[in-house]
Design a protein around this motif. Structure first.
Motif, PDB file in Angstrom:
ATOM      1  N   ASP A  58       0.758  -1.130   0.022  1.00 52.24           N
ATOM      2  CA  ASP A  58      -0.036   0.042  -0.115  1.00 52.24           C
ATOM      3  C   ASP A  58       0.846   1.250   0.052  1.00 52.24           C
ATOM      4  O   ASP A  58       0.132   2.308  -0.408  1.00 52.24           O
ATOM      5  CB  ASP A  58      -0.995  -0.048   1.170  1.00 52.24           C
ATOM      6  CG  ASP A  58      -0.487  -0.059   2.564  1.00 52.24           C
ATOM      7  OD1 ASP A  58       0.893   0.004   2.603  1.00 52.24           O
ATOM      8  OD2 ASP A  58      -0.960   0.093   3.589  1.00 52.24           O
ATOM      9  N   HIS A  59       2.175   1.068   0.253  1.00 49.62           N
ATOM     10  CA  HIS A  59       3.126   2.320   0.276  1.00 49.62           C
ATOM     11  C   HIS A  59       4.434   1.929   0.136  1.00 49.62           C
ATOM     12  O   HIS A  59       4.704   0.741   0.174  1.00 49.62           O
ATOM     13  CB  HIS A  59       2.923   3.266   1.525  1.00 49.62           C
ATOM     14  CG  HIS A  59       3.277   2.521   2.866  1.00 49.62           C
ATOM     15  ND1 HIS A  59       2.112   2.452   3.764  1.00 49.62           N
ATOM     16  CD2 HIS A  59       4.208   2.069   3.293  1.00 49.62           C
ATOM     17  CE1 HIS A  59       2.688   1.675   4.807  1.00 49.62           C
ATOM     18  NE2 HIS A  59       3.955   1.445   4.514  1.00 49.62           N
ATOM     19  N   LEU A  63       9.446   3.670   3.452  1.00 52.02           N
ATOM     20  CA  LEU A  63       8.929   4.750   4.605  1.00 52.02           C
ATOM     21  C   LEU A  63       9.102   3.782   6.060  1.00 52.02           C
ATOM     22  O   LEU A  63       9.167   4.592   6.788  1.00 52.02           O
ATOM     23  CB  LEU A  63       7.434   4.667   4.347  1.00 52.02           C
ATOM     24  CG  LEU A  63       6.739   5.351   2.891  1.00 52.02           C
ATOM     25  CD1 LEU A  63       5.450   5.834   3.103  1.00 52.02           C
ATOM     26  CD2 LEU A  63       7.677   6.572   2.887  1.00 52.02           C
ATOM     27  N   VAL A  64       9.419   2.625   5.646  1.00 48.27           N
ATOM     28  CA  VAL A  64       9.695   1.707   7.025  1.00 48.27           C
ATOM     29  C   VAL A  64      11.180   1.939   7.485  1.00 48.27           C
ATOM     30  O   VAL A  64      11.361   1.693   8.750  1.00 48.27           O
ATOM     31  CB  VAL A  64       9.211   0.400   6.949  1.00 48.27           C
ATOM     32  CG1 VAL A  64       9.587  -0.525   8.122  1.00 48.27           C
ATOM     33  CG2 VAL A  64       7.613   0.094   6.693  1.00 48.27           C
ATOM     34  N   TYR A  65      11.798   2.006   6.620  1.00 49.78           N
ATOM     35  CA  TYR A  65      13.356   1.895   6.991  1.00 49.78           C
ATOM     36  C   TYR A  65      14.212   3.009   7.192  1.00 49.78           C
ATOM     37  O   TYR A  65      15.304   3.229   7.721  1.00 49.78           O
ATOM     38  CB  TYR A  65      14.010   1.047   5.692  1.00 49.78           C
ATOM     39  CG  TYR A  65      13.496  -0.145   5.630  1.00 49.78           C
ATOM     40  CD1 TYR A  65      13.650  -1.265   6.522  1.00 49.78           C
ATOM     41  CD2 TYR A  65      12.750  -0.426   4.346  1.00 49.78           C
ATOM     42  CE1 TYR A  65      13.096  -2.543   6.191  1.00 49.78           C
ATOM     43  CE2 TYR A  65      12.428  -1.574   4.105  1.00 49.78           C
ATOM     44  CZ  TYR A  65      12.338  -2.643   5.113  1.00 49.78           C
ATOM     45  OH  TYR A  65      11.913  -4.081   4.904  1.00 49.78           O
ATOM     46  N   ARG A  66      13.584   4.590   6.767  1.00 51.60           N
ATOM     47  CA  ARG A  66      14.359   5.628   7.159  1.00 51.60           C
ATOM     48  C   ARG A  66      13.432   6.754   7.171  1.00 51.60           C
ATOM     49  O   ARG A  66      12.348   6.946   6.670  1.00 51.60           O
ATOM     50  CB  ARG A  66      15.317   5.880   5.859  1.00 51.60           C
ATOM     51  CG  ARG A  66      14.914   5.926   4.363  1.00 51.60           C
ATOM     52  CD  ARG A  66      15.725   5.958   3.472  1.00 51.60           C
ATOM     53  NE  ARG A  66      15.348   5.706   2.015  1.00 51.60           N
ATOM     54  CZ  ARG A  66      14.348   6.461   1.321  1.00 51.60           C
ATOM     55  NH1 ARG A  66      13.798   7.525   1.920  1.00 51.60           N
ATOM     56  NH2 ARG A  66      14.004   6.167   0.091  1.00 51.60           N
ATOM     57  N   PRO A  67      13.982   8.015   7.629  1.00 50.31           N
ATOM     58  CA  PRO A  67      13.292   9.330   7.735  1.00 50.31           C
ATOM     59  C   PRO A  67      12.421   9.734   6.392  1.00 50.31           C
ATOM     60  O   PRO A  67      13.136   9.242   5.344  1.00 50.31           O
ATOM     61  CB  PRO A  67      14.038  10.217   8.302  1.00 50.31           C
ATOM     62  CG  PRO A  67      14.938   9.348   8.923  1.00 50.31           C
ATOM     63  CD  PRO A  67      15.321   8.230   8.220  1.00 50.31           C
ATOM     64  N   LEU A  68      11.168  10.280   6.250  1.00 49.14           N
ATOM     65  CA  LEU A  68      10.640  10.396   5.233  1.00 49.14           C
ATOM     66  C   LEU A  68      11.371  11.465   4.341  1.00 49.14           C
ATOM     67  O   LEU A  68      12.112  12.534   4.889  1.00 49.14           O
ATOM     68  CB  LEU A  68       9.416  11.152   5.306  1.00 49.14           C
ATOM     69  CG  LEU A  68       8.038  10.094   5.570  1.00 49.14           C
ATOM     70  CD1 LEU A  68       6.925  10.880   5.996  1.00 49.14           C
ATOM     71  CD2 LEU A  68       8.010   9.400   4.262  1.00 49.14           C
ATOM     72  N   GLU A  69      11.536  11.506   3.061  1.00 45.96           N
ATOM     73  CA  GLU A  69      12.186  12.502   2.129  1.00 45.96           C
ATOM     74  C   GLU A  69      11.041  12.812   1.295  1.00 45.96           C
ATOM     75  O   GLU A  69      10.090  12.194   0.878  1.00 45.96           O
ATOM     76  CB  GLU A  69      13.352  11.865   1.255  1.00 45.96           C
ATOM     77  CG  GLU A  69      14.673  11.333   2.122  1.00 45.96           C
ATOM     78  CD  GLU A  69      15.595  10.798   1.490  1.00 45.96           C
ATOM     79  OE1 GLU A  69      15.608  10.866   0.287  1.00 45.96           O
ATOM     80  OE2 GLU A  69      16.773  10.292   2.027  1.00 45.96           O
TER      81      GLU A  69
END
Length: 316
Positions: A58-59, A63-69
């Protein structure tokens, strides 16, 4: 097409008790490389007389492994559009997994046991570079070992254009550069984005080129700054025109980026309309003109080029 939404741990009651050929991937954009994987799985499902299923997410797993860019928020195909494209490709069932930290913490063997086997997979199909966990241990060449004879593994070779791999990353780079022609070649179809028509500065109306100002969602990719030929879908009707992605630099510095489309031979009120933009061809980059007269002269040339483009498209 049946869509089964899944959250880890799997509730086996959700899964129909019938065999499937399973295509695996995130499939952002459902580009030509993805289409090759799905078509190979479709042929396998037909030969085995079973249903074609797809495992996707779904995404983006990043997104699970590092801060959002900033780029992590954008997709070539939103989930809704991805599902529509999978449906058109003949997929019978989609396992749409909510990609969470707990899901990602599984070992490759646990992933196979908990999901691929319980999906009743008779053959798993994916691209040569597909991974389902850590890249050093969750590769396609190791999947048969985790399968332990419970299903077959089919690896689809690389799809290339101009001797370069067709990938979502390459398509995103092409869009950033404004090269929608290359992006469309790699996708295998004409790229689309969505939006809502909102009020702008109404300056285009005063110079003879009224525009529909399209407010685009933050989670969709747009081509880089430039002038393009495009079509705008309102309801069920497509209208050709030319669209600017830019800052209107002729009228000042440090202005926000806007998407403004001038429709050919159209009159009407589009405010509040949800629309789709179909991006065809880049005409030129954004130019800062000395005044309105020079801008209007260029827009007239752009209109001629746009009309010529769609005449050629209609003739093909």
């Amino acid at each position: 097409m049946e869509v089964i939404n899944i959250h880890h741990p799997l509730d086996e009651r959700q899964i129909p008790n019938e065999p499937v050929v399973l295509a695996m991937g995130f499939f952002d954009g459902v580009h030509r490389g993805h289409q090759a994987v799905i078509n190979r799985a479709k042929a396998e499902a037909r030969d085995r007389n079973v249903k074609l299923a797809v495992l996707t997410y779904d995404h983006h797993p990043a997104l699970v492994y590092r801060p959002l860019e900033p780029d992590d928020r954008k997709y070539l195909s939103t989930t809704e559009r991805k599902l529509r494209k999978l449906d058109r490709l003949g997929v019978d069932r989609v396992f749409l997994v909510n990609y969470t930290g707990e899901f990602s913490a599984q070992t490759p063997q646990e992933f196979v046991d908990n999901y691929l086997v319980k999906f009743h997979t008779v053959a798993a199909v994916a691209g040569f570079d597909h991974t389902y966990g850590k890249k050093d241990v969750a590769t396609m060449d190791k999947l048969a070992g985790y399968a332990q004879g419970r299903f077959d593994v089919i690896t689809v070779a690389e799809e290339a254009k101009n001797q370069e791999k067709i990938s979502s990353t390459r398509i995103r780079q092409a869009l950033k550069a404004g090269d929608v022609d290359l992006a469309n070649q790699l996708l295998g179809y004409t790229y689309r984005s969505t939006g809502l028509v909102v009020h702008g500065e109404a300056r285009g109306r005063t110079i003879g080129f009224p525009t529909a100002n399209v407010l685009s969602p933050e989670d969709e990719w747009l081509p880089g700054i430039g002038i393009y030929t495009a079509r705008l879908k309102v309801g069920a009707i497509w209208y050709p025109g030319m669209v600017s992605v830019g800052r209107n630099v002729t009228f000042g510095d440090n202005r926000p980026i806007t998407v403004e489309m001038n429709l050919l031979d159209f009159q009407g009120n589009l405010y509040g309309e949800p629309v789709e933009v179909e991006w065809h061809h880049r005409l030129r980059g954004e130019i800062k003109f000395d005044g309105v007269e020079a801008l209007v002269a260029q827009l007239k040339q752009d209109e001629v080029a746009t009309r010529d483009y769609f005449k050629r498209v209609a003739a093909d």
